[in-house]
Design a protein around this motif. Sequence first.
Motif, short mmCIF file in Angstrom:
data_model
loop_
_atom_site.label_atom_id
_atom_site.label_comp_id
_atom_site.label_asym_id
_atom_site.label_seq_id
_atom_site.Cartn_x
_atom_site.Cartn_y
_atom_site.Cartn_z
N ILE A 30 10.00 2.47 -1.82
CA ILE A 30 10.64 3.78 -1.64
C ILE A 30 9.73 4.69 -0.83
CG2 ILE A 30 11.55 5.83 -2.78
CD1 ILE A 30 12.22 4.11 -5.18
N GLU A 31 10.30 5.24 0.24
CA GLU A 31 9.57 6.25 1.02
C GLU A 31 10.02 7.63 0.56
OE1 GLU A 31 9.25 8.12 5.52
OE2 GLU A 31 10.21 6.18 5.23
N ASN A 32 9.08 8.42 0.12
CA ASN A 32 9.33 9.79 -0.34
C ASN A 32 9.31 10.70 0.89
OD1 ASN A 32 9.52 12.15 -1.82
ND2 ASN A 32 7.36 12.16 -2.38
N CYS A 33 10.44 10.78 1.58
CA CYS A 33 10.48 11.45 2.89
C CYS A 33 11.09 12.84 2.76
CB CYS A 33 11.27 10.61 3.88
SG CYS A 33 11.23 11.24 5.57
N SER A 49 6.58 4.64 -3.23
CA SER A 49 5.49 3.81 -2.72
C SER A 49 4.64 4.55 -1.69
CB SER A 49 6.06 2.53 -2.09
OG SER A 49 6.87 1.84 -3.01
N MET A 50 5.29 5.42 -0.94
CA MET A 50 4.59 6.10 0.15
C MET A 50 5.35 7.36 0.52
SD MET A 50 5.42 3.26 3.04
CE MET A 50 7.08 2.62 3.27
N ALA A 51 4.72 8.21 1.32
CA ALA A 51 5.34 9.48 1.72
C ALA A 51 5.02 9.79 3.17
CB ALA A 51 4.87 10.61 0.82
N SER A 52 6.03 10.28 3.86
CA SER A 52 5.83 10.81 5.21
C SER A 52 5.60 12.30 5.07
CB SER A 52 7.07 10.53 6.07
OG SER A 52 6.89 11.00 7.38
N PHE A 53 4.54 12.82 5.72
CA PHE A 53 4.12 14.18 5.37
C PHE A 53 4.25 15.21 6.47
CE2 PHE A 53 0.33 12.01 6.98
CZ PHE A 53 -0.10 12.91 7.94
N ARG A 76 -3.51 5.49 0.37
CA ARG A 76 -2.69 4.28 0.42
C ARG A 76 -1.19 4.60 0.35
NH1 ARG A 76 -5.17 3.48 -4.80
NH2 ARG A 76 -3.70 3.76 -6.55
N GLN A 77 -0.84 5.83 -0.03
CA GLN A 77 0.56 6.25 -0.07
C GLN A 77 0.92 7.18 1.09
OE1 GLN A 77 0.45 7.63 -4.37
NE2 GLN A 77 2.47 6.67 -4.31
N SER A 78 -0.04 7.53 1.89
CA SER A 78 0.16 8.53 2.94
C SER A 78 0.51 7.86 4.27
CB SER A 78 -1.12 9.37 3.10
OG SER A 78 -0.95 10.36 4.09
N GLN A 79 1.80 7.91 4.62
CA GLN A 79 2.24 7.32 5.89
C GLN A 79 1.76 8.16 7.07
OE1 GLN A 79 6.58 6.79 4.49
NE2 GLN A 79 6.41 5.57 6.34
N GLY A 103 -4.80 6.70 6.36
CA GLY A 103 -3.74 6.45 5.40
C GLY A 103 -3.07 5.12 5.64
N ARG A 104 -1.75 5.13 5.57
CA ARG A 104 -0.94 3.92 5.70
C ARG A 104 -0.39 3.85 7.13
NH1 ARG A 104 2.45 1.87 0.61
NH2 ARG A 104 3.58 0.09 1.49
N MET A 105 -0.88 2.90 7.90
CA MET A 105 -0.55 2.84 9.32
C MET A 105 0.92 2.46 9.55
SD MET A 105 -2.08 0.35 12.35
CE MET A 105 -3.67 1.15 12.50
#
Length: 231
Positions: A30-33, A49-53, A76-79, A103-105
């Motif tokens: 799940i992307e927390n966008c 799982s990860m977030a676009s910030f 590790r969660q930071s897109q 972060g997360r590439m």
Amino acid sequence: ESLGEGLRQNMRATSDFFRQIRREIPDIVIENCASGGNRLEPCFMSLSSMASFSDAHECVEIPIIAANLQRAILPRQSQIWCVIRKGDSLKRLAYSISAALLGRMCLSGDVTELTAEQWDAIDRGIAFYKKAVPVIKCGKSHRFGPKIKSERHPEGYQAILRVNEYCALCVVHTFKNVPAVISVPADGYTVSASYFYGHVNARTENGALILEGCEDFCGYGILLVRDGLDM
């Protein structure tokens, strides 16, 4: 009861829906966008799982924002979107790819229209990223460098040193008027691998990581290993 209570109930309902998704599809990513929608906080980050910030993916301030967000969410969660354009120079590619080390590439952009030389720079960046994954996943971050007074027109540099019990990752971004020598505390470490554009002298000396020959608006990734360890 109030506008604030209505907002709280809305966010509670959304988080309950996230939980339902997780129950029905346990292995889903799940992307927390919605970083501007009250979701870049512990509850939603524990459910995703990860977030676009940020939307600043193609701006020079992306590494500054990415570094600041390490105070709020796990790297590790930071897109971090590494947006590649076919007109990017190799120097600009290194700047963008180095930002993704924070972060997360995630790769995006004109990825089907690049030259072999551009892809070589990207492939080397991805290979370096894979080496750095353990410390990106589990570590503690420290920031060094002058205070950034303007994110839109940054000057100087920033260095993010992320360490765990085995190794350290130093991600340096230079801005306007970079100093001739950049020094980051790194006592007990030796340079293991590096990723950057141009000719830079990166070495450990007297308990510090030294970078000489840096240019304005460049990105540098330096992987260090603790003395006495073979990785």
